[in-house]
Enzyme design. Structure first.
Site, PDB file in Angstrom:
ATOM      1  N   ASP A 189       1.083  -1.192  -0.156  1.00  0.00           N
ATOM      2  CA  ASP A 189       0.158   0.475   0.042  1.00  0.00           C
ATOM      3  C   ASP A 189       0.602   1.023   0.323  1.00  0.00           C
ATOM      4  OD1 ASP A 189      -0.939  -2.649   1.231  1.00  0.00           O
ATOM      5  OD2 ASP A 189      -3.025  -1.272   1.571  1.00  0.00           O
ATOM      6  N   GLU A 229      -3.861   1.667  -3.055  1.00  0.00           N
ATOM      7  CA  GLU A 229      -5.563   2.051  -2.439  1.00  0.00           C
ATOM      8  C   GLU A 229      -4.748   3.455  -1.345  1.00  0.00           C
ATOM      9  OE1 GLU A 229      -7.978   0.641  -0.920  1.00  0.00           O
ATOM     10  OE2 GLU A 229      -7.765   0.338   0.730  1.00  0.00           O
ATOM     11  N   ASN A 230      -3.605   3.512  -0.754  1.00  0.00           N
ATOM     12  CA  ASN A 230      -3.799   4.596   0.259  1.00  0.00           C
ATOM     13  C   ASN A 230      -2.926   6.113   0.156  1.00  0.00           C
ATOM     14  OD1 ASN A 230      -3.598   2.087   2.398  1.00  0.00           O
ATOM     15  ND2 ASN A 230      -5.503   3.685   2.334  1.00  0.00           N
ATOM     16  N   HIS A 287     -10.666   1.420   0.375  1.00  0.00           N
ATOM     17  CA  HIS A 287     -11.075   2.823  -0.302  1.00  0.00           C
ATOM     18  C   HIS A 287     -10.902   2.725  -1.922  1.00  0.00           C
ATOM     19  CE1 HIS A 287     -10.794   3.298   4.147  1.00  0.00           C
ATOM     20  NE2 HIS A 287      -9.849   2.730   4.020  1.00  0.00           N
ATOM     21  N   HIS A 328      -6.898  -7.808  -0.133  1.00  0.00           N
ATOM     22  CA  HIS A 328      -6.706  -6.916   0.858  1.00  0.00           C
ATOM     23  C   HIS A 328      -7.320  -7.479   2.272  1.00  0.00           C
ATOM     24  CE1 HIS A 328      -5.853  -3.063   0.493  1.00  0.00           C
ATOM     25  NE2 HIS A 328      -6.602  -2.754   1.045  1.00  0.00           N
ATOM     26  N   HIS A 366      -0.205  -2.725   6.172  1.00  0.00           N
ATOM     27  CA  HIS A 366       1.108  -1.909   6.525  1.00  0.00           C
ATOM     28  C   HIS A 366       1.980  -2.418   7.060  1.00  0.00           C
ATOM     29  CE1 HIS A 366      -1.900   1.693   5.409  1.00  0.00           C
ATOM     30  NE2 HIS A 366      -2.128   1.039   4.635  1.00  0.00           N
TER      31      HIS A 366
END
Length: 271
Positions: free
Chosen positions: A8, A39-40, A68, A154, A181
């Protein structure tokens, strides 16, 4: 095929590390295909079209997303225009975009990239990831029309990720977890030939709480009361992930090695 997967991308620090170091890392590791979880990448929640394009232009061949996926509203339309971005297979029946895509590597070999969301401890109930993955894997056996298959699971629970790994063993080249993470230490090739890692970690600043500036998360843990918004930490990022080498004839993994480049978790690059 040498496949580099990076976990990520977390906020500005992660984007900066990708833009400055991914091309060089790709060359150093002799990667034929690079897949990045974005994703982030935009403020810690989703990816804007511009940030996704930046990561692709920096050397990624394909991006995966996560729960997300559509927090940044322009991704709703951008994902239909960009076949190199994959959202989860089991996100929602009417979600835009695709849950799987086929990407060619530097030598023209084809790889299927797909992603599913876990169900355990997630923010809302998603469709069954096992049945969603089963349909895609049946249609694209590795070593057939595609030379490799990568599955990004995920999810929160390591047990669920491990179950997905064993479910896909012999049917995918690599199964790698994202979302939490924190890189795990269980990189291995499963008995039937699928490379597996429970979590690739993040491309972000590890002087943080899973990529977020420390003060507000610590306050909430200590007092139980929120005061401010979470904001991504902006120190030097570590690019975290795995390098997997596959056999073109069978599509199965020959080896898997963790990758940690720069920042606090930097280590010697695999050969």
């Amino acid at each position: 095929m040498r496949i580099l997967f990076l976990g990520d991308v977390m906020g500005r620090a992660g984007r900066r590390a990708i833009s400055e170091r991914l091309a060089g890392l790709r060359t150093k590791l002799k990667a034929d295909l690079v897949v990045v979880n974005a994703e982030n990448s935009s403020g810690g929640r989703g990816a804007t079209a511009g940030h996704a394009q930046l990561i692709l232009e920096s050397g990624a061949d394909c991006l995966t997303l996560g729960d997300h996926a559509f927090d940044q509203k322009d991704m709703m339309s951008f994902i239909d225009k960009e076949p190199r971005i994959v959202r989860p297979l089991n996100f929602a029946r009417d979600a835009p975009g695709r849950g799987a895509t086929i990407i060619s590597d530097t030598r023209g070999r084809k790889a299927l990239i797909t992603q599913a969301l876990g169900q355990v401890f997630m923010s809302r109930p998603y469709d069954d990831p096992f049945s969603a993955l089963d349909a895609v894997l049946r249609a694209h056996p590795p070593g057939g029309m595609v030379q490799a298959v990568l599955v990004d699971i995920h999810a929160e629970a390591t047990s669920e990720k491990m179950a997905v790994g064993h479910f896909c063993d012999g049917r995918a080249s690599v199964v790698v977890g994202t979302h939490t993470h924190v890189p795990t230490a269980d990189a291995q090739v499963l008995p039937r030939g699928t490379a597996y890692l429970s979590d690739a970690g993040m491309c972000g600043d590890y002087d943080s709480v899973i990529g977020m500036e420390k003060t507000e998360p610590m306050r909430r843990f200590i007092t139980g009361m929120p005061r401010d918004r979470f904001t991504p930490a902006e120190g030097e990022a570590t690019l975290s992930g795995v390098l997997v080498e596959t056999d073109d004839k069978t599509g199965l993994a020959k080896n898997i090695q963790p990758v940690r480049d720069g920042g606090r978790l930097s280590q010697t690059h695999p050969a």
